[in-house]
Enzyme design. Sequence first.
Site, PDB file in Angstrom:
ATOM      1  N   CYS A 138       0.588   7.579   7.624  1.00  0.00           N
ATOM      2  CA  CYS A 138      -0.537   7.642   8.559  1.00  0.00           C
ATOM      3  C   CYS A 138      -1.688   8.316   7.816  1.00  0.00           C
ATOM      4  CB  CYS A 138      -0.200   8.504   9.765  1.00  0.00           C
ATOM      5  SG  CYS A 138       1.238   7.936  10.677  1.00  0.00           S
TER       6      CYS A 138
ATOM      7  N   ARG B 188      -3.980   3.272   5.570  1.00  0.00           N
ATOM      8  CA  ARG B 188      -2.729   4.030   5.682  1.00  0.00           C
ATOM      9  C   ARG B 188      -1.997   3.766   7.001  1.00  0.00           C
ATOM     10  NH1 ARG B 188      -2.228   8.074   2.049  1.00  0.00           N
ATOM     11  NH2 ARG B 188      -0.704   9.066   3.418  1.00  0.00           N
TER      12      ARG B 188
ATOM     13  N   TRP C   7       0.536   4.780  11.592  1.00  0.00           N
ATOM     14  CA  TRP C   7       1.498   3.733  11.241  1.00  0.00           C
ATOM     15  C   TRP C   7       2.790   4.173  11.904  1.00  0.00           C
ATOM     16  CZ3 TRP C   7       1.240  -0.935   9.123  1.00  0.00           C
ATOM     17  CH2 TRP C   7       2.414  -1.541   8.672  1.00  0.00           C
TER      18      TRP C   7
ATOM     19  N   ASN D 293       1.154  13.398   9.443  1.00  0.00           N
ATOM     20  CA  ASN D 293       1.632  12.269   8.656  1.00  0.00           C
ATOM     21  C   ASN D 293       2.965  12.678   8.056  1.00  0.00           C
ATOM     22  OD1 ASN D 293       1.956  10.079   6.876  1.00  0.00           O
ATOM     23  ND2 ASN D 293       0.844  11.146   5.259  1.00  0.00           N
ATOM     24  N   GLY D 294       4.008  11.908   8.335  1.00  0.00           N
ATOM     25  CA  GLY D 294       5.324  12.236   7.787  1.00  0.00           C
ATOM     26  C   GLY D 294       6.393  11.998   8.835  1.00  0.00           C
TER      27      GLY D 294
ATOM     28  N   GLU E 186      14.570 -12.210  -7.210  1.00  0.00           N
ATOM     29  CA  GLU E 186      13.353 -11.453  -6.895  1.00  0.00           C
ATOM     30  C   GLU E 186      12.460 -11.320  -8.141  1.00  0.00           C
ATOM     31  OE1 GLU E 186      11.798 -10.753  -4.387  1.00  0.00           O
ATOM     32  OE2 GLU E 186      10.497  -9.078  -4.823  1.00  0.00           O
TER      33      GLU E 186
ATOM     34  N   LYS F  94       8.588 -12.660  -8.234  1.00  0.00           N
ATOM     35  CA  LYS F  94       7.445 -11.797  -8.567  1.00  0.00           C
ATOM     36  C   LYS F  94       6.642 -12.406  -9.711  1.00  0.00           C
ATOM     37  CE  LYS F  94       7.061  -9.681  -5.808  1.00  0.00           C
ATOM     38  NZ  LYS F  94       7.944  -9.641  -4.704  1.00  0.00           N
TER      39      LYS F  94
ATOM     40  N   GLU G 226       4.729 -15.596  -8.520  1.00  0.00           N
ATOM     41  CA  GLU G 226       3.629 -15.456  -7.557  1.00  0.00           C
ATOM     42  C   GLU G 226       2.463 -14.642  -8.106  1.00  0.00           C
ATOM     43  OE1 GLU G 226       4.610 -13.601  -3.776  1.00  0.00           O
ATOM     44  OE2 GLU G 226       5.808 -12.049  -4.706  1.00  0.00           O
TER      45      GLU G 226
ATOM     46  N   HIS H 235      25.996 -24.949 -15.825  1.00  0.00           N
ATOM     47  CA  HIS H 235      26.165 -26.236 -15.140  1.00  0.00           C
ATOM     48  C   HIS H 235      24.833 -26.981 -15.020  1.00  0.00           C
ATOM     49  CE1 HIS H 235      30.217 -25.031 -14.371  1.00  0.00           C
ATOM     50  NE2 HIS H 235      29.828 -23.961 -13.697  1.00  0.00           N
TER      51      HIS H 235
ATOM     52  N   LYS I 114      -0.857 -12.125   2.988  1.00  0.00           N
ATOM     53  CA  LYS I 114       0.150 -11.298   3.649  1.00  0.00           C
ATOM     54  C   LYS I 114       0.241 -11.714   5.118  1.00  0.00           C
ATOM     55  CE  LYS I 114       2.380  -7.503   2.462  1.00  0.00           C
ATOM     56  NZ  LYS I 114       3.130  -7.467   1.236  1.00  0.00           N
TER      57      LYS I 114
HETATM   58  C1  BG6 Z   1       5.507 -14.553   2.121  1.00  0.00           C
HETATM   59  C2  BG6 Z   1       5.036 -13.473   1.163  1.00  0.00           C
HETATM   60  O1  BG6 Z   1       4.437 -15.244   2.631  1.00  0.00           O
HETATM   61  O2  BG6 Z   1       6.273 -13.949   3.172  1.00  0.00           O
HETATM   62  C3  BG6 Z   1       6.279 -12.785   0.587  1.00  0.00           C
HETATM   63  O3  BG6 Z   1       4.283 -14.030   0.117  1.00  0.00           O
HETATM   64  C4  BG6 Z   1       7.146 -12.238   1.712  1.00  0.00           C
HETATM   65  O4  BG6 Z   1       5.883 -11.719  -0.278  1.00  0.00           O
HETATM   66  C5  BG6 Z   1       7.469 -13.337   2.714  1.00  0.00           C
HETATM   67  O5  BG6 Z   1       8.325 -11.720   1.169  1.00  0.00           O
HETATM   68  C6  BG6 Z   1       8.213 -12.804   3.929  1.00  0.00           C
HETATM   69  O6  BG6 Z   1       7.433 -11.858   4.607  1.00  0.00           O
HETATM   70  P1  BG6 Z   1       8.050 -10.863   5.648  1.00  0.00           P
HETATM   71  O7  BG6 Z   1       6.874 -10.104   6.214  1.00  0.00           O
HETATM   72  O8  BG6 Z   1       8.729 -11.675   6.707  1.00  0.00           O
HETATM   73  O9  BG6 Z   1       9.010  -9.992   4.943  1.00  0.00           O
END
Ligand code: BG6
Length: 609
Positions: A2, A28, A75, A101-102, A481, A485, A488, A504, A604
């Site tokens: 927060c 935050r 948050w 905050n915490g 993962e 990363k 993307e 295979h 996002k």
């Molecule tokens: C995608 C993002 O659109 O959604 C990813 O680019 C993310 O980074 C994925 O992992 C899932 O998002 P969430 O919010 O459901 O975990």
Amino acid sequence: MCGIFGCILQDGDAAPVIHQALKRLEYRGYDSVGEVTIYEGKLCLKKDQGKIDEVHAVHNLDALPGRIGIGHTRWATHGAPLMINAHPHVDCTGQIAVVHNGIIENFVELKQELESRGHVFRSKTDTEVIPHLIEETLKGNSSLSLADAVLESVRRLGGSYSIAVVSAKEPDKIVCARNESPLVMGINEKAIYCASDIPAFLPMTNKAVIIEDGELVVLSSQGYEIKKIADSTVVVRKPKLIDWTPEMAVKQGYPHYMLKEIHEQPATLRNTLRLQEHYLDLMATFLDRAREVFVVACGTSYHASLASSYMFSKLAFLATYPVVASEFVEQHGKSVNIDSTILTISQSGETADTLAAVNAARQRAATVLGLTNVIGSTLTRVSRVYIGQQSGPEIGVAATKTFTSQLSVLAGLALRLAKKRGKISQDEMDFLADSLEKIPDTVATIIRTQEDRVKQIAKKYKEAKVFFFLGRGISTAVAYEGRLKLMEIAYIPAIAFPAGESKHGPISLIEPGFPVVFICPNDDTRKTLIGNIMEMKARGASIIAVIEEGDEEIKSLADDYIEVPKGIPDVISPVPFVIPLQLLAYYMAIERGCSPDTPRNLAKSVTVK
Ligand code: BG6
């Protein structure tokens, strides 16, 4: 995470200054906002749920009188993002107000104690115990100053906090204290400020004093006094000049949010590990009774769900099905019924494919459990039980800190389930719980000792056209993962497989110099994995191995290696082993001139309230 802020001005009203500072701290947290000022011996308070602009449009946050005040942008961790849970929180008399905050770990015990002494609580937050505790301390000794009462009170708090406290009875002071949550002060000739972060006051002053863990500070128009909470000794600390631009300040000096968030992981993991046992136990009870469990998610969250299937199986002997959310309805829709349990993982709690799977499951009367970072998101509203992972807002598009938090919650959940089912000895339980507790320090060590090495590897392979990521067992999820990363953020085509599958078909791609990243924890899969490394090496691949410190055998086979500390149990290993891969993606993006915070075609998921 927060944002807190406070100010004492020589002239003018504090409220508009608090309002603007909170806007600069909105990164935050943004699910509710509140301010309190002191005027003519009374507290004047406004707060509500919603983003700052929304709340301002309804309540006019600038229209509070007084030269002194504190504010908060939230948050949610404990208690839904509702007006009643918005900060500031006040004591029974309405004379003491606190922003925080915490996470207060022992708030349940403190709340029970205070309620038994007649205190009336209005919110579901952990924070509200603080004003009541200060009130109770002053009741016991009315000659105490506010600062002394805060000092005595915070000595009883467990967990993390940075707080700012005002009292109508001492209308010229703000008392702040810090433990494991950030707190800084700003100062100039006309005002003194306290805040979670420098950007809050940077437009007004670049003279800052960092408050350290275990310190309390009293702000007044005469200046400030810092004391150690443990023994009340006075600390002398002069302001420092901050030469950050406002943009650098928001990123705490890091060039990108992604790097900031990678570095934040020791702190976010500490917060995540403070989850209330009660919710983990409740969810473990649901999982224990389930006839079949689907773990449904997208993207990075899906990789956490894949890792969790190894955790649940290895520790608690529970078979689960990790499913990509967009496939759930086609793959399992018809077989889901009242006996099915859907454990849903979503950082945002709003991803459309994930929610579509949840809706389909609910229509067939299945039980929905949620793990999310956003309390108040759709997922929290439709879940029978949910856990908030407490990672704070993730601004970078690439999920980093939220992934490691998800993994640590899932490991904690699997451990509880194992205990409930009697599948684990007390010694093993203690060892795993202890290893999980140490994970934040392990991650800090990896970042501190390996970042430069990863930078060099990124330089060496920056022209690579394609990458392979291979792992066995639970490290398969880490390989996936690492691939995601890199693709993307650095736009490098990448392939990931369980290492056993590589022969295979995929191995036919290998030619001299082809970079292959192996995830090599020292677990039961290591010997077989060495065989896979040999296969690749024999075909001229360049081996980049993420190994346990001192694994000389794999080191000797690898062209490049990155080390993580020794002795991490396999079910927890994805947390430390993914850190080098996050750094690799980031530095590859930098080497190739990509912008890690704004990868093309991606955004996002946002919370719709
Ligand atoms: C995608 C993002 O659109 O959604 C990813 O680019 C993310 O980074 C994925 O992992 C899932 O998002 P969430 O919010 O459901 O975990």
